[in-house]
Design an enzyme around this catalytic site. Structure first.
Site, PDB file in Angstrom:
ATOM      1  N   HIS A 265       4.212   0.978  14.006  1.00 25.51           N
ATOM      2  CA  HIS A 265       3.029   1.554  13.343  1.00 25.51           C
ATOM      3  C   HIS A 265       1.992   2.032  14.321  1.00 25.51           C
ATOM      4  O   HIS A 265       1.230   1.248  14.841  1.00 25.51           O
ATOM      5  CB  HIS A 265       2.376   0.468  12.485  1.00 25.51           C
ATOM      6  CG  HIS A 265       2.662   0.612  11.041  1.00 25.51           C
ATOM      7  ND1 HIS A 265       2.266  -0.297  10.108  1.00 25.51           N
ATOM      8  CD2 HIS A 265       3.311   1.567  10.354  1.00 25.51           C
ATOM      9  CE1 HIS A 265       2.644   0.097   8.917  1.00 25.51           C
ATOM     10  NE2 HIS A 265       3.289   1.221   9.033  1.00 25.51           N
TER      11      HIS A 265
ATOM     12  N   GLU B 250       4.528  10.344   3.156  1.00 25.97           N
ATOM     13  CA  GLU B 250       5.829   9.963   3.702  1.00 25.97           C
ATOM     14  C   GLU B 250       6.970  10.507   2.848  1.00 25.97           C
ATOM     15  O   GLU B 250       7.179  10.058   1.714  1.00 25.97           O
ATOM     16  CB  GLU B 250       5.939   8.420   3.796  1.00 25.97           C
ATOM     17  CG  GLU B 250       5.211   7.830   4.995  1.00 25.97           C
ATOM     18  CD  GLU B 250       3.765   7.400   4.715  1.00 25.97           C
ATOM     19  OE1 GLU B 250       3.144   7.980   3.817  1.00 25.97           O
ATOM     20  OE2 GLU B 250       3.284   6.477   5.377  1.00 25.97           O
TER      21      GLU B 250
ATOM     22  N   CYS C 191       0.800   8.208   1.500  1.00 22.08           N
ATOM     23  CA  CYS C 191      -0.030   9.413   1.576  1.00 22.08           C
ATOM     24  C   CYS C 191       0.787  10.650   1.892  1.00 22.08           C
ATOM     25  O   CYS C 191       0.544  11.722   1.364  1.00 22.08           O
ATOM     26  CB  CYS C 191      -1.166   9.244   2.583  1.00 22.08           C
ATOM     27  SG  CYS C 191      -0.623   8.749   4.209  1.00 22.08           S
TER      28      CYS C 191
ATOM     29  N   GLU D 135       5.546   5.754  14.220  1.00 25.16           N
ATOM     30  CA  GLU D 135       4.359   6.565  13.964  1.00 25.16           C
ATOM     31  C   GLU D 135       3.507   6.702  15.219  1.00 25.16           C
ATOM     32  O   GLU D 135       3.348   5.743  15.969  1.00 25.16           O
ATOM     33  CB  GLU D 135       3.502   5.919  12.874  1.00 25.16           C
ATOM     34  CG  GLU D 135       4.135   5.981  11.501  1.00 25.16           C
ATOM     35  CD  GLU D 135       3.248   5.394  10.432  1.00 25.16           C
ATOM     36  OE1 GLU D 135       3.143   4.160  10.390  1.00 25.16           O
ATOM     37  OE2 GLU D 135       2.658   6.160   9.659  1.00 25.16           O
TER      38      GLU D 135
ATOM     39  N   SER E  77       0.868  -1.181   0.000  1.00 24.50           N
ATOM     40  CA  SER E  77       0.000   0.000   0.000  1.00 24.50           C
ATOM     41  C   SER E  77       0.896   1.219   0.000  1.00 24.50           C
ATOM     42  O   SER E  77       1.838   1.298   0.777  1.00 24.50           O
ATOM     43  CB  SER E  77      -0.876  -0.010   1.255  1.00 24.50           C
ATOM     44  OG  SER E  77      -1.483   1.244   1.430  1.00 24.50           O
TER      45      SER E  77
END
Lengths: 84, 310, 863
Positions: free
Chosen positions: C500, C469, C467, C601, C308
């Site tokens: 994550h 990064e 999106c 993250e 993704s």
């Protein structure tokens, strides 16, 4: 004979998704479960091959050796022999 | 004594109150009392209560607001409390606000020193871009002339572009005082006939028209007239022509016509005031076009609504 | 392309279902198990090759760019070699559905209409997997067979087996179950959030790449560092697979051409066949060929792994040399350019990702995050914007689709016209382009990749992966017609593997409850020794718990990712990524030019900061209530019915229970405590302290590749799913409700001083210390209407970025959306509307006003 089959077994179908496909002949989008018409042509699938033997409804063997499934495409298989 | 101003709103990213992206500061207090006013919280010069009746849960709380009011302006009711606006606003503390746990009571209007306001202006300046600046509006900014003059001068000294939105009703002395520090003036013209003007705004228009002529004659600012179009009040062909003639004779070339809307009406109920224009019709597109032509015939640039070249 | 054509395609697209099939997984698995004993990477390459060669091609009428991941238009497939646990767990339900779904007649087709392209329920001979993917019932038994043979051998299973050897593993389990952390990043989507590099096929063609690898084999066979030999062999095998795959499509195109009666379509199919035949061996000669080859390799990479966020990068700059040439010679004109770009948009939008079960369940929501970056600088520091990119923006307007999304790499050197074109596109309400700060990104890249030798010049080649990064790039020397063009492309593997999404509000909750998660009853952390009598102690306890979480998650995810790189090494992506071909190492063996890619993250940061501010003020400074009272209020959700699902904060939406009156005072105090986003030093200083500490501490944790990690701050959809597992908090948020989105967006409704105050709050910290920051803004079209409105929108973008901020993006909503906003105001909390001489938040307008705003004609819009 062709009455037993549906569009998803036909060579003339281009799959769009799990429900519908495009017919190369009539250029229409049909349900892939629609009953075959008189232009039906067998798709090269393992279930239509001489070497296919069924284990259960949706699993089989090729030449009694290799595990396959009936709808597997046999387009590039040099051993493919149409049974029907 | 440190000069303080009473302000009811500071809006960043204002895009129709002058050139570029601006910060518009809304000052409290206005000599007029226009019945269609879309900023009714700007009329009174002092901080006022805004009462959100739908949020009030008087029967579901301890009613501490009632006890906290020194003027007994709050009383309990069946579905919600009621605030007597005549009794209210005379205290200094607005203790009721912090007692309401449902956020049903808010204050419109805070006091800021000029330096405190300048701090916010300087902060916002980082985000205006090259074209932007600061606009004083309200209410009527000149009703707090000391504060307004100080802000305009400070901004001017800091090379900040300045604009004011004025109803025109203030002593000429006040305008004289600020003209050197004001780049643009948005000047309201509501009606050319003084009697008609007084009926709906509470005051005659002589002073307003005099001031307009003098500002135009001074040549000191970019003067843009603003005309709210109120159906049945000032939209007659005669009045439009008279307004256009006035603008033309004053020697100015721009007017921003603002078709009426009643989008400020919820604020009237928050203030506990009656809104006379709540059922008034909105303006139609083709009527505005007709009006526009009258101005254009006199070589006056007419900008409807937000269709401004800035 | 005529709007009619685009409309027809969209209608087709909206009807098409997300479809999974077994072709690829079957052949991959069969070849794999038939090659037991082969060197692992070669074994995988053989499996990939066989699978590619067996994929049934589908070509649809009027397609100018052809080929898809599978024969289905929105096709994907499960990868049992990566993860099979979901299917094991869902075994019985899946079989039951297979039995039942044949009974539903074709008339019930419309039931699937709910959920758009998602197959939400089984029926019509199709089984629904995870409420999204449809699989023919006839293929279910083979899927389960595949899952069985990979059991114990999948990346998930092996990774799980060995991560248990990490000493604190039990804590990791508790962390995952309590939803302190959302994903197992090591294996769920092991590639992506990176930028593609199309250089090698564009320069050399497939045969050229194969030749190169063959020459390399001659050089390395028998020499030390022998893994290189197997890598080159694997690259060759995979490329041969891709080659045959392309030729199968060419054959199909020829077949269709033969059968076609309409002369125009016949010609189109024939040209497609020729083009594909050429590209199966050679580098492209034209723009059309180059675009087709890029697309082919894009999906080739997507097919090799669960991916993704594989972004096309600066495609407009990569393809520019061909485009310029074709425009000059007359092969291309504006219309044809637009046609091809619109086709490209359609192809990207058709992409689907069959993510493993840690991630599906609506979290990805089908988005594949193909981010096309435009703007930025050239190798020499000039503006890199070009005319083709202007067309790319234009096609984003004429054919508005979710993919590829666009991002402008904003730099002071970019032409005003280009930027205003971007603004024009924003105003259509498409949601793109997003705007990111070129300089801030380059500063970050130098900080993070400088130790690996990145130079300022290298830094300029960056682009957005996934999106948002920030991903390193490299300049590649494309030689075309005797000229050298330096084109940018990705030069590192996946970012956003690492840790994550740690939920900071959840950690704070655990601090207050001494490590116990009330929701699950698990002890996530051992009781800390702090009495929490001071604000400083709360901070210290938080830092302790947060560090513990990062530590164990980093270690476990490193193990998982190691399992991934050993069992399913990336081969096709490696063949494209500099410098793998030069070095002879795949991405997992650090063949990429830059390898410090792992990040940490977080989500919910703003809620966390607001909660600290409330504790500091209410508990420790003003002593309005005690910490115990605070905890009670949290458990009681301030007297509201708690719903065990993610729901947007809105007091009106929550049902007050009988106890609510007891908590109303403490709730108000919490809600009234200083909130981020108002240029309020009290809370902004806490925000700064958090950012400074978090950004600095990431470097203490070491990735699988033996590099320090770095911070990443975006929300994706985690603010919903992680909010759903978090109790009410000192900031006044209710239990199980959504956090603030993005990373520097204010919590909805709490930014009361306008956008400039929000900007000030957002920029108190150094955005270049983090891979990103994220700000979403909603604006009503009337605010930015007309030419002046466009200029002003650009002004506000520039102003925010010039202050050092990293990212901003806009939703410019219209009256249709406003109507929806009336029905669901909770979704539109931040919407600003310009009303009569004042700007007002939409949700604060009464319904009559809302009705008027919707109904107003353009002349009723207010100055």
């Amino acid at each position: 004979m062709t009455k037993e089959y549906t569009c998803r077994d036909c060579e003339n179908l281009i799959t769009i998704d799990v429900l519908e496909g495009l017919c190369v002949i009539d250029k229409k989008v049909n349900s892939i479960d629609k009953k075959a018409c008189d232009k039906f042509k067998f798709a090269k699938k393992c279930k239509f091959c001489l070497h296919y033997s069924s284990i259960e409804e949706f699993l089989g063997k090729c030449k009694n050796k290799t595990l396959i499934y009936p709808d597997l495409s046999a387009k590039d298989c040099k051993d493919f022999k149409l049974t029907t | 004594m440190i000069q303080k101003g009473t302000i009811f709103d500071i809006q960043g990213f204002s895009v129709h109150d002058g050139p570029g992206c601006r910060t518009t500061i809304f000052l409290k207090g206005c000599p007029l009392n226009c019945k269609w006013c879309c900023n009714p919280e700007g009329i009174a010069p002092y901080p006022e209560i805004l009462f959100y009746k739908s949020k009030c849960a008087i029967n579901d709380c301890d009613g501490e607001c009632i006890e906290s009011c020194p003027n007994a302006a709050i009383i309990g009711g069946k579905k919600s409390a009621n605030i007597n606006t005549l009794k209210c606003g005379k205290c200094n503390g607005f203790a009721c606000v912090s007692q309401c746990y449902y956020d049903a009571i808010k204050i419109s209007g805070i006091n800021l020193s000029a330096e405190e306001l300048m701090k916010k202006i300087r902060r916002d300046r980082q985000y205006w871009g090259a074209q932007g600046g600061m606009t004083l509006s309200g209410g009527e900014p000149l009703s707090q002339i000391e504060f307004t003059a100080e802000i305009l001068k400070k901004c001017h000294d800091a090379y900040i572009h300045t604009a004011i939105e004025t109803c025109g009703y203030a002593p000429w002395k006040s305008y004289e005082r600020i003209l050197d520090y004001t780049d643009w003036i948005f000047f309201d013209i509501k009606h050319m006939d003084s009697a008609a003007h007084e009926k709906e705004t509470g005051l005659p228009n002589d002073l307003i028209l005099e001031n307009a002529k003098k500002i135009a004659a001074s040549g000191k600012c970019r003067l843009i007239f603003r005309m709210p179009l109120i159906s049945g009040f000032n939209d007659s062909r005669d009045n439009i022509i008279a307004t256009a003639d006035f603008i033309s004779n004053a020697g100015t070339k721009e007017v921003n016509i603002l078709p009426f809307h009643n989008l400020g009406r919820s604020k009237y109920s928050l203030l506990g005031k009656e809104y006379h224009y709540k059922n008034a019709p909105s303006f139609k597109l083709k009527d505005v076009s007709e009006i526009k032509k009258i101005f254009q015939k006199r070589s006056i640039k007419c900008y409807p609504g937000s269709e401004t070249p800035f | 392309m005529p709007q009619e054509t685009i409309k027809k395609w969209k209608e087709r697209y909206f009807k098409t279902k997300s479809s999974a099939d077994m072709e690829f997984p079957y052949w991959y698995s069969r070849e794999w198990f038939e090659n037991d004993g082969e060197i692992n990477i070669v074994r995988r390459a053989k499996a990939l090759k066989r699978a590619f060669t067996r994929l049934t091609p589908s070509i649809f009428p009027n397609e100018l760019i052809v080929m898809g991941k599978t024969r289905n238009m929105r096709g994907s497939y499960p990868m049992p070699w990566l993860s099979g646990s979901y299917f094991m767990a869902a075994h019985d339900q899946l079989y039951k559905d297979a039995l039942d779904c044949g009974k539903l007649s074709a008339d019930k087709l419309t039931k699937f209409g709910q959920g758009g392209g998602n197959v939400t329920k089984s029926g019509n001979n199709v089984i629904s997997i995870a409420g999204k993917f449809g699989l023919r019932k006839e293929e279910l038994p083979m899927l389960m067979e595949m899952v069985k043979i990979w059991k114990g051998k999948s990346v998930e299973d092996i990774g799980h087996k060995y991560e248990k050897l990490v000493p604190q593993y039990k804590q990791k389990e508790a962390i995952m179950k309590s939803l302190v952390c959302m994903f197992d990043s090591g294996y769920t989507i092991p590639q992506g959030r990176e930028v593609m590099n199309y250089y090698y096929p564009l320069q050399y063609g497939i045969d050229g790449m194969i030749d190169f690898c063959q020459k390399k084999i001659n050089e390395v066979a028998g020499r030390p560092d022998m893994d290189r030999l197997y890598f080159y062999k694997s690259a060759i095998l995979s490329l041969e697979g891709v080659k045959t795959w392309i030729l199968n499509y060419a054959e199909k195109a020829e077949l269709l051409s033969d059968k076609e009666k309409d002369s125009e379509r016949k010609r189109l199919y024939a040209e497609t066949a020729e083009r594909l035949k050429w590209l199966s061996s050679n580098p492209p000669r034209t723009f059309h060929e180059a675009l087709q080859l890029c697309w082919t390799f894009h999906i080739a990479v997507l097919n090799e792994d669960c991916i993704s966020g594989m972004s096309p990068g600066r495609l407009g700059q990569v393809l520019y040399p061909w485009w310029k040439k074709d425009m000059a010679s007359g092969i291309l004109n504006k219309e044809k350019t637009m046609e091809l770009l619109e086709c490209m948009r359609m192809k990207f939008t058709e992409l689907d990702c069959f993510a493993s079960m840690g991630v599906v369940g609506g979290v990805l929501s089908g988005n594949t995050f193909n981010n096309l970056s435009i703007g930025g600088l050239t190798k020499d520091g000039q503006s890199a914007a070009n005319e083709l990119e202007m067309f790319i923006i234009e096609s984003g307007m004429t054919c508005a689709t979710p993919q590829p999304t666009l991002t402008i790499l904003y730099n002071e050197k970019l032409p005003e016209e280009f930027l205003l074109k971007g603004v024009q596109c924003v105003k259509t309400g498409a949601g793109y382009p997003a705007w990111v700060n070129d300089q801030t990104a380059m500063d970050f890249l130098m900080r993070n990749y400088g130790p690996e030798g990145m130079t300022t010049q290298d830094a300029r080649a960056w682009a957005i992966g996934g999106c948002l990064e920030t991903s390193p790039g490299a300049w590649m020397p494309l030689k075309l017609d005797g000229k050298t063009h330096w084109i940018p492309g990705g030069s590192a593997g996946a970012t956003s593997v690492g840790v994550h999404f740690i939920s900071t509000p959840k950690i704070l909750e655990l601090v207050l409850f001494n490590g116990m998660d009330k929701r699950t009853g698990l002890e996530v952390f051992k009781d800390h020794d702090y009495k929490l009598k001071t604000y400083e102690e709360v901070w210290l306890a938080f830092k302790d718990y947060f560090s513990q979480a990062v530590d164990v998650l980093c270690l476990c995810n490193n193990v998982q990712h190691d399992a991934w790189r050993k069992i399913t090494p990336p081969i096709i992506n490696s063949a494209l990524k500099p410098d793998c071909l030069e070095k002879g190492k795949d991405i997992g063996q650090k063949g990429s030019r830059f390898n410090a890619t792992f990040n940490i993250e977080v989500c919910g940061g703003i809620n966390f900061v607001n909660s600290l501010a409330s504790l500091k003020k209410n508990v420790f400074e003003e002593k309005n209530f005690t910490l115990e009272e605070m905890k009670d209020a949290m458990i009681q959700s301030f007297g509201h019915e708690s719903k065990e699902k993610a729901d947007f904060h809105s007091k009106g939406e929550r049902v007050k229970n009988a106890e609510q009156r007891k908590w109303i005072k403490i709730h108000k105090l919490c809600l009234d405590a200083p909130k981020y986003g108002n240029d309020d030093f009290y809370v902004d200083s806490i925000f700064k302290e958090w950012e400074d500490w978090f950004c600095a501490m990431c470097g203490n944790f070491i990735s699988l590749y033996d590099k320090p990690m770095y911070p990443c701050q975006i929300s994706v959809s985690t603010h919903g799913s992680m909010g759903a597992a978090t109790m009410a908090a000192p900031d006044g948020r209710l239990s199980w409700t959504t956090f603030a989105d993005g990373s520097v967006s204010a919590y909805p409704g709490t930014d009361k001083n306008g956008p400039y105050a929000l900007f000030n709050s957002a920029t108190v910290w150094d955005h270049s210390a983090s891979q990103n920051s994220q700000l979403n803004m909603k604006i009503h079209p009337s605010v930015v209407k007309g030419r002046e409105g466009s200029k002003k929108l650009l002004e506000i973008i520039k102003a925010y970025l010039r202050k050092g901020a990293f990212h901003i993006q806009f939703n410019v909503v219209d009256s249709e959306t406003l109507k929806d906003a009336q029905k669901h105001p909770e979704k539109y909390r931040e919407l600003m509307v310009r009303v009569a001489g004042f700007t007002q938040y939409w949700v604060e307008l009464g319904k009559p006003i809302q009705d008027e705003v919707i109904a107003r004609t353009e002349y009723c819009e207010i100055a």
